[in-house]
Scaffold this active site. Structure first.
Site, PDB file in Angstrom:
ATOM      1  N   TYR A  74     -50.133  31.132  20.752  1.00 48.01           N
ATOM      2  CA  TYR A  74     -51.523  30.935  21.190  1.00 48.01           C
ATOM      3  C   TYR A  74     -52.475  30.558  20.045  1.00 48.01           C
ATOM      4  O   TYR A  74     -53.634  30.222  20.282  1.00 48.01           O
ATOM      5  CB  TYR A  74     -52.060  32.247  21.776  1.00 48.01           C
ATOM      6  N   GLY A  89     -49.585  38.931  31.294  1.00 44.63           N
ATOM      7  CA  GLY A  89     -48.644  39.896  31.866  1.00 44.63           C
ATOM      8  C   GLY A  89     -47.915  40.633  30.753  1.00 44.63           C
ATOM      9  O   GLY A  89     -47.733  40.078  29.660  1.00 44.63           O
ATOM     10  N   ASP A  90     -47.493  41.860  31.007  1.00 40.22           N
ATOM     11  CA  ASP A  90     -46.838  42.647  29.950  1.00 40.22           C
ATOM     12  C   ASP A  90     -45.324  42.477  29.983  1.00 40.22           C
ATOM     13  O   ASP A  90     -44.569  43.437  29.852  1.00 40.22           O
ATOM     14  CB  ASP A  90     -47.231  44.125  30.061  1.00 40.22           C
ATOM     15  N   THR A 120     -45.384  41.613  37.546  1.00 39.32           N
ATOM     16  CA  THR A 120     -44.829  41.932  38.874  1.00 39.32           C
ATOM     17  C   THR A 120     -43.543  41.153  39.112  1.00 39.32           C
ATOM     18  O   THR A 120     -43.564  39.928  39.134  1.00 39.32           O
ATOM     19  CB  THR A 120     -45.828  41.542  39.994  1.00 39.32           C
ATOM     20  N   GLY A 122     -39.929  40.495  41.487  1.00 44.25           N
ATOM     21  CA  GLY A 122     -39.424  40.615  42.855  1.00 44.25           C
ATOM     22  C   GLY A 122     -40.373  40.102  43.917  1.00 44.25           C
ATOM     23  O   GLY A 122     -40.295  40.489  45.077  1.00 44.25           O
ATOM     24  N   ASP A 202      -4.834   7.660  27.462  1.00 41.76           N
ATOM     25  CA  ASP A 202      -6.152   7.178  27.922  1.00 41.76           C
ATOM     26  C   ASP A 202      -6.040   5.702  28.324  1.00 41.76           C
ATOM     27  O   ASP A 202      -6.546   4.818  27.624  1.00 41.76           O
ATOM     28  CB  ASP A 202      -7.162   7.389  26.772  1.00 41.76           C
TER      29      ASP A 202
HETATM   30  C1  SPV Z   1     -14.080   8.222  25.659  1.00 42.95           C
HETATM   31  O1  SPV Z   1     -14.585   9.262  25.207  1.00 42.95           O
HETATM   32  O2  SPV Z   1     -13.124   8.230  26.421  1.00 42.95           O
HETATM   33  C2  SPV Z   1     -14.662   6.915  25.305  1.00 42.95           C
HETATM   34  C3  SPV Z   1     -15.318   6.756  24.016  1.00 42.95           C
HETATM   35  O3  SPV Z   1     -14.496   5.985  26.067  1.00 42.95           O
HETATM   36  S1  SPV Z   1     -14.106   6.223  22.915  1.00 42.95           S
HETATM   37  O4  SPV Z   1     -13.034   7.200  22.894  1.00 42.95           O
HETATM   38  O5  SPV Z   1     -14.735   6.077  21.622  1.00 42.95           O
HETATM   39  O6  SPV Z   1     -13.594   4.931  23.400  1.00 42.95           O
HETATM   40 MG    MG Z   2     -13.103   6.317  27.554  1.00 41.16          MG
END
Ligand code: SPV
Ligand code: MG
Length: 427
Positions: A74, A89-90, A120, A122, A202
């Site tokens: 404040y 409020g406390d 207060t 609830g 992946d």
């Molecule tokens: C992922 O995290 O799957 C990505 C980013 O696509 S990279 O791994 O850098 O491609």
């Molecule tokens: Mg990816």
């Protein structure tokens, strides 16, 4: 008598009105309204603008004046207003206890007084507030959150999550940096981590249903926005169908990359991958935008020109085309050790006036700080794989220690205690 009362709540209920009436009886009442930035620093996502909240309080009987307060403490406003009475409020939270002492010390300088009224709990309105915060679990609220962040924050900080537990880490981890709480704004469901966690490469091998399963697991235990790594999005004809369940699952944004053919991870150097044509990828974005229903659902276009050695000029041309096709954001990716090529792209992006948020994933060039990226125009920084990469060596070390010693005693020091793991997730 000058009276000062700070109102934090955006939902006004009967107890607030009683408090305002009480304060107004004591003298001329000024209400302090937190700025949205302060509300955010307290972990809230503001539901209305500061000026709306000021207008609401101005129209309440007994309120003579409304001012903005741009800090949680404040002190600044107290010195400006020099009230005779501060009323509040406390509530006994640690933060408010600290504040309490500062208020009393500052008021003492001119003989002012702090009046605390019982807090207060609830009330029916508490239930309303709880309901609103519970809505964080709902898709639209998450989506609105990401949109709000993209519009209002200089930096949206995202971390990878690949299951419920890592979702909880992304949700709950917070640190104090120079007196300010810092936490992640959302999660990235990385194809790399989602695949690796399932023991798969992946290469778009983990199917749509399995990806949705991961999303649901994370959704169940978190409230923060989710950005999905949608790989290449697949064929346009498949993408528009898959988007329906992705959107329905609650994801806030999907990022698709302009690679074609068997997808490989972008961090593999010289993967020999091909880049989609500008026309086809722009069409994928266009069709994707048509297929989605929610105003807040974003499709972000990921440009792989720098990864595939196709150069800055190509990356810039693609950014322009994808923006024209309706992309809600652009991600520029690089697998170089230095951030130079990403910086060069950022400079071009700013030069041609790219308005939609720019996303960066500084995995290989991670000497760069979030702050440096923001200075170049990046708005979203994704830390894309670090929870999985840090967990794996720890688990491997433990497995090796157990094998080596024929018992688990030696691994104990690397493990959290049974008590901790049993209480990690409350029932
Ligand atoms: C992922 O995290 O799957 C990505 C980013 O696509 S990279 O791994 O850098 O491609
Ligand atoms: Mg990816």
């Amino acid at each position: 008598m000058k009276v000062y009362l700070v109102m934090t709540s955006e939902i006004i209920h009967n107890a607030h009105i009683k408090l305002i009436n009480k304060a107004a009886e004591m003298g001329e009442l000024t209400v302090g309204v937190y700025t949205n930035q302060v509300l955010e620093s307290l972990g809230r996502v503001p539901i209305m603008s500061e000026s709306d909240r000021m207008a609401i309080f101005s129209s309440i009987k007994g309120v003579s004046n409304v001012v903005l307060q741009d800090e949680a403490g404040y002190e600044k406003n107290l010195r400006m207003l020099k009230p005779d009475i501060v009323i509040r409020g406390d509530n006994k939270s640690t933060r408010l206890e600290k504040e309490r002492q500062i208020i009393m010390d500052v008021l003492a300088e001119w003989g002012g007084q702090l009046v605390e009224v019982p807090y207060t709990k609830g009330l029916p309105a508490d239930e309303a507030i709880r309901n609103i915060s519970m809505q964080g679990y709902l898709p639209e609220v998450r989506r609105r959150k990401l949109n709000y962040y993209l519009k209002n924050r200089p930096l949206v900080r995202i971390i990878e999550a690949h299951n419920g537990l890592t979702g909880l880490i992304a949700e709950k981890t917070s640190v104090d940096v120079n007196g300010q709480a810092r936490s992640f704004d959302g999660m990235w469901i990385s194809s790399l981590c989602d695949s690796t966690a399932k023991g798969k490469p992946d290469i778009e091998l983990v199917d749509h249903s399995s990806r949705l399963q991961t999303i649901q697991e994370i959704m169940d235990v978190t409230t923060k926005p989710i950005i999905l790594d949608g790989d290449s999005g697949g064929l346009i004809e498949h993408f528009v169908h898959n988007l329906k369940s992705i959107e329905r699952s609650g994801v806030s944004a999907i990022i698709i990359e302009d690679k074609i053919g068997l997808k490989q991870n972008s961090l593999i150097v010289d993967s020999g991958q091909n880049q989609d044509s500008i026309e086809n990828f722009a069409e994928k974005i266009r069709q994707g935008k048509k297929a989605t229903m929610s105003r807040d659902f974003s499709i972000i276009a990921r440009i792989e020109s720098l990864i595939l050695g196709n150069g800055l000029e190509d990356a810039v041309e693609r950014a322009k085309a994808y923006i024209n096709a309706g992309a809600d954001g652009i991600m520029i990716h690089s697998n170089k050790k230095a951030p130079d090529e990403v910086f060069a792209f950022c400079d071009e992006y700013v030069k041609f006036g790219g308005k939609i948020p720019l996303v960066a994933v500084p995995t290989t060039y991670n000497t760069v700080t979030e702050e440096e990226l923001v200075k170049r125009g990046v708005r979203v920084v994704i830390h894309a794989n670090h929870l999985l990469r840090s967990a794996f060596p720890a688990m491997k070390k433990t497995a090796e220690a157990i094998l080596q010693h024929g018992r688990s005693l030696e691994a104990d020091e690397m493990c959290m205690s049974i008590k901790e793991i049993l209480t990690l997730i409350p029932g």
